[in-house]
Design a protein around this motif. Sequence first.
Motif: not given
Length: 698
Positions: A309, A340, A426, A432, A435, A601, A637
């Motif tokens: 992230i 992302v 999300l 995210r 998770s 996620s 994803l």
Amino acid sequence: MDLPPLISASEIPRVREDELESKSGSENAECNSGDEEEAGRHPKKKRYHRHTQHQIQVMESFFKECPHPDDKQRKELSRELGLEPLQIKFWFQNKRTQMKTQHERHENQQLRNENDKLRAENIRYREALSNTSCPNCGGQTTPGEMSFDEQQLRIENVRLREEIDRMSSIAAKYIGRPPGSNPFLPSPLTPETFDMYGPGDILRGPAGLSSGEVNLDKPMVIQLAVSAMEELMRVARVGQPLWIPSLDGNTEVMNEEEYLRGFSRGVASTNFGLKAEASRETAIVIMNNANLVEMLMDVNKWSMIFSSIVSRAATLEVLSTGVAGSYNGALQVMTAEFQVPTPLVPTRDSQFVRYCKQHEDGTWAVVDVSVDNLQPGPLLRCRRRPSGCLIQEMPNGYSKVTWVEHVEADDRAVHRIYKSLVNSGLAFGAKRWVSVLDRQCERLASVMASSFPSGEVSVITTQDGRRSMLKLAERMVISFCSGVGASIAHQWTTLSGTCGDDVRVMTRKSVDDPGRPLGIVLSAATSFWLPVPPQKVFDFLRDENTRSEWDILSNGGEVQEMAHIANGRDEGNSVSLLRVNSVNSNQSNMLILQESCTDPSGSYVIYAPVDLVSMNVVLNGGDPDYVALLPSGFAILPEGPQGIENGGAGSLLTVAFQILVDSQPNAKLSLGSVATVDSLIACTIERIKGSVLGDLAQ
């Protein structure tokens, strides 16, 4: 916890003579002189053995590694040092007693300091209450003469003023302003202002900072942080009408009108094109609250845990390190870039203040809030409203984490196939973060395991070898994640891919990085949609039995799993060492290090070729930082919230490769190298589509 400094064994208090004699017999006692008759007239004097400096050094060194030696180890030491095993035993007993006493003395001093601090706070509170005035006549009064609501408001006012005064004092040394001259200190709380705004709004000030150098009015930063903490506590704990169920009933959605009605002072942005995103998620994770707080407040640990992230992060300025040796009250200005795992979604760059506090009920809270509006600056694409987490201690080393992610962002440049994922919140939301945190906590628990879990298949025979392999895999994952996103630090060049999907390529020079091969490295990545559930794609890519169907490097050879380390409850979270028995003699016995990880996620399958010599060093517990890696792999994803909730719908698959194209750092990149990588990606995509879509059609 760090042990106190070791003290020479010669300083250890001696055991009383009668105790030592009863334990060790007469081995250490000798007559001074004379025959038996002389000895009969004079009582025997005991002469005790004094250890040599060499003996002390050897035992001190052994004590650091093993404070409780067994019989076999004591006998080996006795042979080496020329001492009796009983003498060895007594020395270690005395040493442990001394260390325990020293540790208790240190803890007692800490408790005394904490007690003095609490006593001083109590005195200040009493003085503040005794000096309160009547809200009607202005005369002096006592708490008993006030209404209960007024009393509680004034106690809250004193507490908030104490906190502002303390933090202003910390900031005063940076700006040379007396602590009492803070022009932004709020007026005292009154029932009227309490009813109008609520306790979370009273201290609210401007919120923001330009993305350039740090040049802030520190009292304003402090005021902003305290205000953001109050807001986070309320937003994390309240229910309706602020949080309402989503249309599918599986998630919560923030009522923006209700938020602006209750938190309208300085938090809402007027920047054109920014859209609000808010999400909240709760989970129980296997990490105690102290370690969680440390991980969040240490920028290196934070960016490492959330490497998928956080693409870049740095602490720009530390205003407070906390009090009493903890992070309670810690305050720092930070910058971070959130991503992302695809080059098709722009990153979100943000500059914010992070504030940590332990509340009266023992709950820890860490809050971020953008500081972009504290002075004029360029228009930003992302602004963090008060966001962060609450951490509550649970039994057996677990913690309950409630995460709130609340931002305003410009998502107009997001590629169409990722629109649904980003618009749902999300892609960057609380689910995210939680998770990934849950999965990473399980991974850390696996690293710290003192024994080999049952069912692991491995050529690794020692715990040091197991940890070294996990550390190498962790570096591989971080390197992959840092090179696959659309970070502003990357200079991507877009090519029209032969497979119909645009391929982004960039080059990197590796000169003095021991973790990368020397020369020019070409990175290439592309993302596309597959009408296949994410779980099915993940299972296909991580399975060594189907690897030859898509991996060109394996060249159709058999792939054998030599080592398998589980990294959590889900069987998909694991680190593997694969041997490729290629039909090509030039690639015979090639090894591949692979980590697969999955959470609600998203999922990853990341791998890198490793040479046999380097891997043997790692498997024997050697330093993995000097093993050169060029990671490649996949990020999978869900295409939107429906893919997360029911495991169906389609997948967003990112394919990325890193290849050494020239071992000379000053060499120029040739068009042939770019064409080779483009062809490699195209062939890999075609094989993946052919396999998973073919299986789906059957």
